[in-house]
Enzyme design. Structure first.
Site, PDB file in Angstrom:
ATOM      1  N   LYS A 165      24.502  24.261  -0.518  1.00 22.59           N
ATOM      2  CA  LYS A 165      25.631  25.144   0.217  1.00 22.59           C
ATOM      3  C   LYS A 165      26.804  24.492  -0.503  1.00 22.59           C
ATOM      4  O   LYS A 165      27.301  23.576  -0.110  1.00 22.59           O
ATOM      5  CB  LYS A 165      25.807  24.585   1.531  1.00 22.59           C
ATOM      6  CG  LYS A 165      27.190  25.343   2.314  1.00 22.59           C
ATOM      7  CD  LYS A 165      26.973  25.433   3.819  1.00 22.59           C
ATOM      8  CE  LYS A 165      28.224  25.778   4.505  1.00 22.59           C
ATOM      9  NZ  LYS A 165      28.189  25.962   5.827  1.00 22.59           N
ATOM     10  N   GLU A 184      25.244  19.969   0.854  1.00 25.97           N
ATOM     11  CA  GLU A 184      26.669  20.632   0.969  1.00 25.97           C
ATOM     12  C   GLU A 184      27.562  19.595   0.316  1.00 25.97           C
ATOM     13  O   GLU A 184      28.450  18.762   1.055  1.00 25.97           O
ATOM     14  CB  GLU A 184      27.272  21.132   2.378  1.00 25.97           C
ATOM     15  CG  GLU A 184      28.613  21.729   2.350  1.00 25.97           C
ATOM     16  CD  GLU A 184      29.276  22.258   3.349  1.00 25.97           C
ATOM     17  OE1 GLU A 184      28.763  21.796   4.524  1.00 25.97           O
ATOM     18  OE2 GLU A 184      30.317  22.988   3.292  1.00 25.97           O
TER      19      GLU A 184
HETATM   20  P1  13P Z   1      33.617  27.389   6.135  1.00 31.64           P
HETATM   21  O1  13P Z   1      33.018  28.777   5.837  1.00 31.64           O
HETATM   22  O2  13P Z   1      34.619  27.516   7.033  1.00 31.64           O
HETATM   23  O3  13P Z   1      34.166  26.675   4.921  1.00 31.64           O
HETATM   24  O4  13P Z   1      32.782  26.458   6.812  1.00 31.64           O
HETATM   25  C1  13P Z   1      31.487  26.463   6.255  1.00 31.64           C
HETATM   26  C2  13P Z   1      30.840  24.967   6.707  1.00 31.64           C
HETATM   27  O5  13P Z   1      29.927  24.920   7.329  1.00 31.64           O
HETATM   28  C3  13P Z   1      31.778  23.904   6.236  1.00 31.64           C
HETATM   29  O6  13P Z   1      31.004  22.706   6.382  1.00 31.64           O
END
Ligand code: 13P
Length: 341
Positions: free
Chosen positions: A222, A177
């Protein structure tokens, strides 16, 4: 359930399903609870998350996995069942957030690097034993006219790659991510600036994943969507879909089974509309789905309000958002279906 990395990764992005990000750290969940005037204690956090995980219809139909914080992975439901077993019984994989948070990057004002590699191999072994089959590491990339600097991009990408390789060694699918934030620093950037930075960051991340010998078939990406800063003009749904898909096609190898977006501060209906628009209009080599935190939970949190008598209402609200996002994951959501509820 199969235990091969590529099978787990494929199941995480199965048609019409996505991930529930419920891995708020103790500090973040307290902020969320503050908005409904609820106290954040070990048992209130448990009650809230148990409510979500026991929303059986939504979980079974639309949630392939749940990202947990360390505390939750070890917690038991009110009746003594481990929460991990509640999630498994709904047909979903338990996952674990393993990063130690984004910390100021020395020498680079306004930028961060995510910590948590020391001791990660041992923690992953323990998490596997506790039932986790996937994990998450979030890098936070600042964006403005002058940020990010190459150092922040490179060091965050290297950390993501080291994390991903360790996960795969442990039999755990890494969610990689790299988040370019919508807000902060100062949040008035254009969608085109977001596209430029997102393309740069994703290219760097996939270079580092290659160098680290990470199997692309056994991971999930992600990313943020390509979108204006939260204090800038709002691009149309179609423009966001077009620019996001173009950026991902330019950077994400087809060997990656799926991409699960973060919501990042978009409101819940916007996050659904954007995902659906991409799936409805474009042919893509990977699955495109959700890994939402706020966009899946906001309505449920409010309906619950910290009160046991509201559990059914909270589950209904969560069920609706999960259903809408399940539709978005196949490009079949519509405003009419949204309003019909
Ligand atoms: P949000 O969808 O609230 O941005 O959170 C997703 C997430 O896991 C951020 O690390």
């Amino acid at each position: 359930m199969s235990e091969r990395l590529e099978d787990i990764a494929a199941a995480m992005v199965a048609d019409g399903k996505g991930l529930l990000a419920a891995d708020e750290s103790s500090g973040t969940i307290k902020k969320r609870f503050d908005t409904i005037g609820a106290e954040s204690t070990e048992s209130s956090r448990r009650d809230y998350r148990e409510m979500l995980f026991r929303a059986d219809d939504a979980m079974k139909a639309h949630v392939s996995g749940v990202i947990l914080f360390d505390e939750t992975l070890r917690q038991k439901a009110a009746d003594g069942t481990p929460l991990v077993d509640v999630i498994r019984a709904a047909g979903a994989f338990p996952g674990i957030k393993v990063d130690g948070g984004a910390k100021p990057l020395a020498g680079f004002a306004g930028e961060t690097v995510t910590e948590g590699l020391d001791g990660l191999r041992e923690r992953l072994t323990e998490y596997y034993g506790l039932g986790a089959r996937f994990s998450k590491w979030r890098a936070v990339i600042a964006i403005s006219d002058s940020l990010p600097n190459w150092t922040a991009v490179k060091q965050n990408a290297q950390a993501l790659a080291r994390y991903a390789a360790l996960c795969q060694e442990a039999g755990i699918v890494p969610i990689v991510e790299p988040e370019i934030t919508m807000d902060g620093t100062p949040g008035d950037h254009s969608i085109d600036r977001c596209a430029t930075v997102t393309e740069w960051v994703l290219n760097t991340v996939f270079d580092e994943l290659f160098d680290a010998r990470v199997s692309l078939e056994g991971m999930v990406l992600k990313p943020n969507m390509v979108i204006d800063g939260s204090k800038a003009r709002k691009a149309s749904v179609d423009e966001i879909a077009e620019k996001t898909v173009r950026c991902l096609k330019a950077t994400v190898p087809a060997a990656v089974p799926g991409i699960a977006f973060l919501s990042g501060g978009q409101n819940d209906k916007e996050a659904t509309a954007h995902l659906s628009a991409m799936n409805a209009a474009y042919d893509m080599p990977w699955k495109l789905t959700f890994s939402y935190g706020r966009a899946l939970q906001a309505a449920a949190l409010e309906a619950w309000g910290g009160k046991p008598e509201n559990v059914a209402a909270g589950q209904r609200a969560f069920g609706h958002r999960a259903r809408m996002n399940g539709l978005a994951a196949t490009g079949t959501w519509s405003q009419e279906l949204e309003n019909a509820a």
